[in-house]
Design a protein around this motif. Structure first.
Motif, short mmCIF file in Angstrom:
data_model
loop_
_atom_site.label_atom_id
_atom_site.label_comp_id
_atom_site.label_asym_id
_atom_site.label_seq_id
_atom_site.Cartn_x
_atom_site.Cartn_y
_atom_site.Cartn_z
N CYS A 101 0.82 -1.21 0.00
CA CYS A 101 0.00 0.00 0.00
C CYS A 101 0.86 1.27 0.00
N LEU B 125 -2.72 -2.99 -8.89
CA LEU B 125 -3.98 -2.93 -8.15
C LEU B 125 -5.06 -3.60 -9.00
N VAL C 145 -10.75 -2.90 -5.68
CA VAL C 145 -10.88 -2.41 -4.31
C VAL C 145 -12.24 -2.86 -3.79
N LEU D 189 -5.67 5.53 -1.26
CA LEU D 189 -5.05 4.25 -0.90
C LEU D 189 -3.57 4.40 -0.57
N PRO E 33 -7.98 -2.66 -0.56
CA PRO E 33 -7.39 -2.89 -1.88
C PRO E 33 -6.89 -4.32 -2.02
#
Length: 260
Positions: free
Chosen positions: A11, A57, A60, A182, A206
């Motif tokens: 993150c 990513l 989410v 994020l 996430p």
């Protein structure tokens, strides 16, 4: 350097800093630590090295903290998020002020109401940001002096401290797009609100895909070792030993992977 969980490391990661070498300090790994690499089973062990080359990513998950309901949004989601300062809402403005006093917070306070507020001057829509600047006395009663900032102009409203909410306090500043919300480590434990999502408060979870290289040599436990020329094995072992010496300089015996 302190060790951290893989989730916290990812993150807070700046993609421009890749590749990064991690050492597994300790922890519990997915599906009993067994992974498949090029058709061979192997397991992550304390002390193993992994070289993270890319982090993507995937999605989410937004969770309603009250009901546990979830919805998924894509990384390209265009909504903006405001961080909420506390884990709960307040029933009245007086409760909001009392909580701020207990935590030694000073005015002004940024907040919003999850219900529409109707005054003689105007109607404040739900989830509209307001700024509580001061407490003033009008006709012998205490009122909150609040500022409603629209795109066109600012309006001053005087709301009684008995005004019912629920009210949420939020962090001052402009709302953030998804990726900024994020990546800001200061916000990782906070709830968020987003006017384009169905809940007034939510948790952002996430889910990333981490692409990494594991150097397989004699100290790595595997179910099957791929055949390779002796010179390639020696090169791999030499590279791993160099990385090991570099990482051990900052070793800290705590849980989670450690990045450099």
């Amino acid at each position: 350097m302190d060790s951290v969980s893989l989730q916290d490391f990812v993150c807070a990661l700046d993609p421009a800093s890749l590749p990064r070498v991690l050492r597994v300090c300790s922890g519990v790994y997915f599906q009993g630590s067994i992974y498949e690499i090029s058709g061979n089973e192997c397991c992550l062990s304390t002390g193993d090295l992994i070289k993270v080359t890319q982090v993507c990513l995937q999605r989410v998950v937004c969770e309603n903290p009250g009901t546990g309901q979830t919805i998924e949004i894509a990384p390209t989601f265009r909504g903006h998020f405001r961080p909420l300062t506390g884990p709960q809402s307040y029933g009245t403005l007086n409760e909001l002020l009392s909580a701020a006093t207990q935590h030694s917070k000073k005015l002004p306070i940024c907040f919003m109401s999850t219900h529409r507020i109707t005054t003689e001057a105007r109607v404040v829509p739900e989830d509209q940001p307001l700024l509580l600047e001061a407490v003033e006395i009008h006709h012998g009663a205490n009122y909150a002096r609040c500022v409603l900032d629209t795109e066109a102009q600012q309006f001053v409203l005087h709301l009684p401290l008995s005004q019912k909410g629920p009210f949420w306090e939020w962090e001052p500043g402009a709302p953030r797009p998804l990726l900024q919300a994020l990546q800001d480590s200061a916000l990782k434990d906070l709830l968020f609100t987003c006017p384009t999502l169905p809940w007034h408060s939510l948790i952002l979870r996430p889910q990333y895909e981490v692409q990494a290289i594991m150097h397989i040599f004699s100290s790595l436990r595997t179910a099957a070792m791929p055949p390779a020329p002796q010179t390639q094995d020696e090169d791999t072992a030499t590279e791993c030993q160099e990385q090991l010496r570099y990482i051990q300089q900052g070793f800290c015996p705590q849980e989670g992977p450690q990045g450099h």
